[in-house]
Design a protein around this motif. Structure first.
Motif, PDB file in Angstrom:
ATOM      1  N   TYR A  24       0.848  -1.200   0.000  1.00 24.47           N
ATOM      2  CA  TYR A  24       0.000   0.000   0.000  1.00 24.47           C
ATOM      3  C   TYR A  24       0.885   1.254   0.000  1.00 24.47           C
ATOM      4  O   TYR A  24       0.577   2.236  -0.687  1.00 24.47           O
ATOM      5  N   TYR A  25       1.972   1.196   0.745  1.00 23.61           N
ATOM      6  CA  TYR A  25       2.910   2.318   0.762  1.00 23.61           C
ATOM      7  C   TYR A  25       3.508   2.530  -0.627  1.00 23.61           C
ATOM      8  O   TYR A  25       3.604   3.671  -1.107  1.00 23.61           O
ATOM      9  N   LEU A  26       3.903   1.441  -1.275  1.00 25.71           N
ATOM     10  CA  LEU A  26       4.467   1.552  -2.619  1.00 25.71           C
ATOM     11  C   LEU A  26       3.440   2.136  -3.592  1.00 25.71           C
ATOM     12  O   LEU A  26       3.778   2.985  -4.427  1.00 25.71           O
ATOM     13  N   GLN A  27       2.195   1.686  -3.472  1.00 25.93           N
ATOM     14  CA  GLN A  27       1.135   2.202  -4.333  1.00 25.93           C
ATOM     15  C   GLN A  27       0.921   3.696  -4.098  1.00 25.93           C
ATOM     16  O   GLN A  27       0.658   4.458  -5.038  1.00 25.93           O
ATOM     17  N   SER A  28       1.049   4.104  -2.833  1.00 26.49           N
ATOM     18  CA  SER A  28       0.855   5.517  -2.514  1.00 26.49           C
ATOM     19  C   SER A  28       1.986   6.381  -3.053  1.00 26.49           C
ATOM     20  O   SER A  28       1.837   7.601  -3.169  1.00 26.49           O
ATOM     21  N   ARG A  29       3.099   5.746  -3.402  1.00 29.33           N
ATOM     22  CA  ARG A  29       4.233   6.475  -3.979  1.00 29.33           C
ATOM     23  C   ARG A  29       4.195   6.499  -5.499  1.00 29.33           C
ATOM     24  O   ARG A  29       5.051   7.115  -6.133  1.00 29.33           O
ATOM     25  N   GLU A  30       3.233   5.801  -6.096  1.00 25.41           N
ATOM     26  CA  GLU A  30       3.131   5.772  -7.548  1.00 25.41           C
ATOM     27  C   GLU A  30       2.938   7.188  -8.087  1.00 25.41           C
ATOM     28  O   GLU A  30       2.207   7.985  -7.517  1.00 25.41           O
ATOM     29  N   GLY A  31       3.596   7.453  -9.176  1.00 24.13           N
ATOM     30  CA  GLY A  31       3.539   8.797  -9.746  1.00 24.13           C
ATOM     31  C   GLY A  31       4.772   9.602  -9.399  1.00 24.13           C
ATOM     32  O   GLY A  31       5.105  10.562 -10.093  1.00 24.13           O
ATOM     33  N   LYS A 190      -3.213   2.363   7.301  1.00 20.37           N
ATOM     34  CA  LYS A 190      -3.185   2.921   5.944  1.00 20.37           C
ATOM     35  C   LYS A 190      -3.323   4.441   5.980  1.00 20.37           C
ATOM     36  O   LYS A 190      -2.734   5.147   5.151  1.00 20.37           O
ATOM     37  N   GLY A 191      -4.061   4.938   6.954  1.00 23.74           N
ATOM     38  CA  GLY A 191      -4.154   6.382   7.116  1.00 23.74           C
ATOM     39  C   GLY A 191      -2.802   6.986   7.469  1.00 23.74           C
ATOM     40  O   GLY A 191      -2.428   8.051   6.950  1.00 23.74           O
ATOM     41  N   LYS A 192      -2.055   6.294   8.319  1.00 23.82           N
ATOM     42  CA  LYS A 192      -0.724   6.776   8.691  1.00 23.82           C
ATOM     43  C   LYS A 192       0.241   6.685   7.516  1.00 23.82           C
ATOM     44  O   LYS A 192       1.147   7.513   7.373  1.00 23.82           O
ATOM     45  N   ILE A 193       0.032   5.679   6.670  1.00 25.33           N
ATOM     46  CA  ILE A 193       0.864   5.551   5.480  1.00 25.33           C
ATOM     47  C   ILE A 193       0.635   6.737   4.539  1.00 25.33           C
ATOM     48  O   ILE A 193       1.590   7.284   3.969  1.00 25.33           O
ATOM     49  N   ILE A 194      -0.610   7.147   4.397  1.00 24.43           N
ATOM     50  CA  ILE A 194      -0.914   8.314   3.569  1.00 24.43           C
ATOM     51  C   ILE A 194      -0.205   9.551   4.136  1.00 24.43           C
ATOM     52  O   ILE A 194       0.343  10.370   3.384  1.00 24.43           O
ATOM     53  N   GLU A 195      -0.221   9.676   5.436  1.00 21.83           N
ATOM     54  CA  GLU A 195       0.483  10.810   6.071  1.00 21.83           C
ATOM     55  C   GLU A 195       1.973  10.759   5.765  1.00 21.83           C
ATOM     56  O   GLU A 195       2.581  11.791   5.467  1.00 21.83           O
ATOM     57  N   LEU A 196       2.550   9.551   5.838  1.00 25.89           N
ATOM     58  CA  LEU A 196       3.966   9.398   5.531  1.00 25.89           C
ATOM     59  C   LEU A 196       4.254   9.802   4.085  1.00 25.89           C
ATOM     60  O   LEU A 196       5.222  10.483   3.786  1.00 25.89           O
ATOM     61  N   GLN A 198       2.576  11.815   2.181  1.00 24.41           N
ATOM     62  CA  GLN A 198       2.454  13.257   2.008  1.00 24.41           C
ATOM     63  C   GLN A 198       3.691  13.988   2.500  1.00 24.41           C
ATOM     64  O   GLN A 198       4.153  14.973   1.900  1.00 24.41           O
ATOM     65  N   LYS A 199       4.283  13.478   3.592  1.00 23.92           N
ATOM     66  CA  LYS A 199       5.502  14.104   4.110  1.00 23.92           C
ATOM     67  C   LYS A 199       6.656  13.892   3.147  1.00 23.92           C
ATOM     68  O   LYS A 199       7.491  14.778   2.963  1.00 23.92           O
ATOM     69  N   VAL A 200       6.696  12.711   2.511  1.00 19.47           N
ATOM     70  CA  VAL A 200       7.744  12.462   1.519  1.00 19.47           C
ATOM     71  C   VAL A 200       7.592  13.419   0.352  1.00 19.47           C
ATOM     72  O   VAL A 200       8.563  13.961  -0.177  1.00 19.47           O
ATOM     73  N   ALA A 201       6.329  13.632  -0.079  1.00 20.95           N
ATOM     74  CA  ALA A 201       6.069  14.532  -1.214  1.00 20.95           C
ATOM     75  C   ALA A 201       6.460  15.961  -0.878  1.00 20.95           C
ATOM     76  O   ALA A 201       6.904  16.720  -1.757  1.00 20.95           O
ATOM     77  N   ASP A 202       6.268  16.354   0.385  1.00 17.61           N
ATOM     78  CA  ASP A 202       6.630  17.711   0.791  1.00 17.61           C
ATOM     79  C   ASP A 202       8.145  17.905   0.742  1.00 17.61           C
ATOM     80  O   ASP A 202       8.649  18.934   0.452  1.00 17.61           O
TER      81      ASP A 202
END
Length: 202
Positions: A24-31, A190-196, A198-202
């Protein structure tokens, strides 16, 4: 381009909750600009570390026998993957209050004096600086912050020892305490993963 090394360690493969969280973390990093290398240490089935294998590492490469070259190549290849990564993702279930033995066998082969750490007059120094680690831990019970959570301090100490000091944990607990508890825990993780992410994107 960020190079991510993902290390899976569950006996349950794709049905594992720790695997689900890591994926799920990897998927959230897609793009984002990332390259991903995946290692499943359960499938690698590394044997317990032996004195013979350790001696192979300690023998100069030019002087190794054919047997020593074969033994040393296992660790050398795993270390090279780790050195090439900017970020390490660990998917870690809890087995009997600890990490899977397959993950310990992996750690035994990436802790290499003079390569991933060195000894100095003031103590050991990690040589894998500048990397990040994300740990996705799944547990049947609830242990975070308690005496039975031996995983968190061990993983923190080990990663710090080889120079990785930026370590973040995401827990999914209570997975064997009923369907509602499991579903809620996975959703929270999974909510915490989304937060992580977003912090990576910042």
């Amino acid at each position: 381009m960020t190079s991510i090394l993902v290390v899976y360690s569950s006996l349950n493969g794709e049905n594992s909750k720790s695997t689900e969280l890591a994926d799920y973390y990897l998927q959230s990093r897609e793009g984002s600009e990332t390259s991903v290398t995946k290692v499943d240490v359960a499938e690698l089935a590394l044997a317990h570390l032996t004195g013979e294998e350790m001696q192979a590492w300690m023998t100069d490469a030019s002087e190794r026998t054919s047997s020593q070259k074969r033994l040393a190549a296992v660790s050398d290849d795993l270390v090279a993957q780790l050195q090439a990564a900017d970020e390490i993702v660990l998917a870690v279930p809890m087995y009997n209050f600890g990490i899977p033995s397959s993950l310990k066998a992996y750690f035994d082969r990436i802790a290499r004096a003079g390569i991933t750490f060195k000894y100095t007059e003031t103590g050991p120094v990690g040589l894998l600086e500048g990397k990040q680690a994300k740990v996705f831990a799944s547990r049947g019970g609830v242990y975070e912050g308690g005496d039975y959570d031996t995983q968190t301090p061990y993983l923190t100490h080990f990663l710090n020892f080889i120079g990785i000091t930026d370590v973040k944990f995401v827990y999914a607990e209570g997975l064997s305490m009923g369907e509602d508890s499991a579903n809620e825990s996975i959703a929270n993780a999974k909510g915490k993963i989304i937060e992580l992410t977003q912090k990576v994107a910042d």
